[in-house]
Design an enzyme around this catalytic site. Structure first.
Site, PDB file in Angstrom:
ATOM      1  CG  MET A  10      32.974 -21.046  76.368  1.00  0.00           C
ATOM      2  SD  MET A  10      33.017 -19.393  77.112  1.00  0.00           S
ATOM      3  CE  MET A  10      32.994 -19.792  78.850  1.00  0.00           C
ATOM      4  CD  GLN A  52      36.022 -16.823  71.222  1.00  0.00           C
ATOM      5  OE1 GLN A  52      36.247 -17.585  70.268  1.00  0.00           O
ATOM      6  NE2 GLN A  52      36.346 -17.142  72.466  1.00  0.00           N
ATOM      7  CB  THR A  83      37.786 -20.508  78.287  1.00  0.00           C
ATOM      8  OG1 THR A  83      38.400 -19.820  77.193  1.00  0.00           O
ATOM      9  CG2 THR A  83      36.846 -19.552  78.980  1.00  0.00           C
ATOM     10  CG  ASN A  84      44.045 -20.212  79.045  1.00  0.00           C
ATOM     11  OD1 ASN A  84      44.796 -19.768  79.902  1.00  0.00           O
ATOM     12  ND2 ASN A  84      43.876 -21.520  78.852  1.00  0.00           N
ATOM     13  CB  THR A  85      40.055 -17.273  74.516  1.00  0.00           C
ATOM     14  OG1 THR A  85      41.062 -18.049  73.873  1.00  0.00           O
ATOM     15  CG2 THR A  85      39.629 -16.141  73.602  1.00  0.00           C
ATOM     16  CB  CYS A 196      44.310 -22.992  74.296  1.00  0.00           C
ATOM     17  SG  CYS A 196      42.631 -23.399  73.750  1.00  0.00           S
ATOM     18  CB  THR A 197      41.113 -25.063  78.616  1.00  0.00           C
ATOM     19  OG1 THR A 197      40.097 -24.609  77.701  1.00  0.00           O
ATOM     20  CG2 THR A 197      41.360 -23.983  79.663  1.00  0.00           C
ATOM     21  CD  GLU A 198      39.437 -26.160  74.258  1.00  0.00           C
ATOM     22  OE1 GLU A 198      38.337 -26.076  74.835  1.00  0.00           O
ATOM     23  OE2 GLU A 198      40.173 -25.175  74.058  1.00  0.00           O
TER      24      GLU A 198
END
Length: 229
Positions: A10, A52, A83-85, A196-198
C-alpha cells in the site's frame, strides 16, 4: 530475534523500502550477515484504493484485521502496517491480535519529541490530512499539527496516488512539495512530517530548511529494533 509481520502493498513501492530499511538496520546493529526474520502479506493496492475512495472502511478493516490475525498465527511477534493512511483502521487490527502493533504515528511522534520539536507540518494523503485519526495521534504526544490549505492538500494527495505509487518521480511535483513545505515553515512549522510512506521517494532533508521526519524510515527502524529486542 523476533519475527515481524508486515502488512504491505500500500503501495508496493514503499513496502520495498520497508524491506530494505529494516534489513539495513539489522545489519548495522548486529553486523556479519544478519537480516530480519519477516513475514509479509502484500495487498493489491488498486483494491485498497477503491475501498478508500468509496468509503468502504468496514470492509477494509475486516480484511486487514484478518491478515494481521493470520500473520500472528504464522509466528509474527509484532505487526507493522506499512502505510500511514490505513492506520485509520489500527483499532480494528489491534482488536484481533494479541501481539504488539507498532504504530507509525507513535514512532514518529516519539522521534520528534526526542528532538525537542513541538509544532510540526504534516504532508500525507487526503485521508491522513483531512481526518482526525492521525492528527489526534500526534496531538496525544503534545504536538501542534499544521496542515496545508485545501488546494495544496489536493495536489499532495494527487501526486501520491497518480505518481509516487506508480514509481513516477517528476521535477514539477518535487517543486510543488517544496513549496508546500516552505509555506508550512513560514507559518511556524519547526519540522516536517513526511506522513505518507511514498513521499520519501520524492523529497527529503535537502528540500526544506527545517528537519524532516521520514515516517517510512522511522517505522522500519522501530520494527527492526523490536525484532532485536
Amino acid at each position: 530475534m523476533q519475527t515481524i509481520g508486515l502488512i504491505g502493498g500500500m503501495s508496493w513501492e514503499s513496502t520495498a523500502l520497508y524491506y530494505k530499511l529494516i534489513n539495513e538496520r539489522i545489519r548495522d546493529r548486529l553486523g556479519k550477515l544478519h537480516s530480519a526474520p519477516l513475514l509479509m502479506y502484500s495487498y493489491d493496492f488498486q483494491e485498497i484504493k477503491e475501498m478508500q475512495y468509496a468509503g468502504r472502511w468496514n470492509e477494509a478493516a475486516a480484511s486487514l484485521a484478518e491478515v494481521a490475525r493470520r500473520l500472528e498465527g504464522a509466528g509474527a511477534r509484532a505487526i507493522v502496517l506499512c502505510t500511514n493512511t490505513m492506520h485509520k483502521l489500527a483499532p480494528d487490527i489491534t482488536s484481533r491480535v494479541t501481539i504488539p502493533f507498532i504504530h507509525i504515528g507513535d514512532a514518529t511522534a516519539k522521534r520528534i519529541r526526542a528532538k525537542g520539536y513541538r509544532r510540526v507540518g504534516l504532508l500525507g494523503t487526503k485521508f491522513t490530512m483531512e481526518e482526525e485519526f492521525y492528527v489526534d495521534r500526534l496531538r496525544a504526544h503534545d504536538l501542534d499539527v499544521l496542515l496545508p490549505p485545501a488546494d495544496t492538500q489536493a495536489d499532495v494527495n494527487r501526486i501520491i496516488y497518480d505518481e509516487l505509487c506508480l514509481g513516477i518521480i517528476s521535477a514539477p511535483s518535487r517543486r510543488r512539495y517544496q513549496d508546500a513545505m516552505a509555506a508550512l515553515v513560514a507559518r511556524g512549522a519547526e519540522c516536517i512530517i513526511l506522513g505518507c510512506t511514498e513521499i520519501t521517494m520524492l523529497v527529503g532533508q535537502d528540500d526544506t530548511t527545517v528537519e524532516t521526519f521520514d515516517t517510512t524510515a522511522i517505522h522500519a527502524e522501530t520494527a527492526a529494533d523490536f525484532a532485536i529486542g
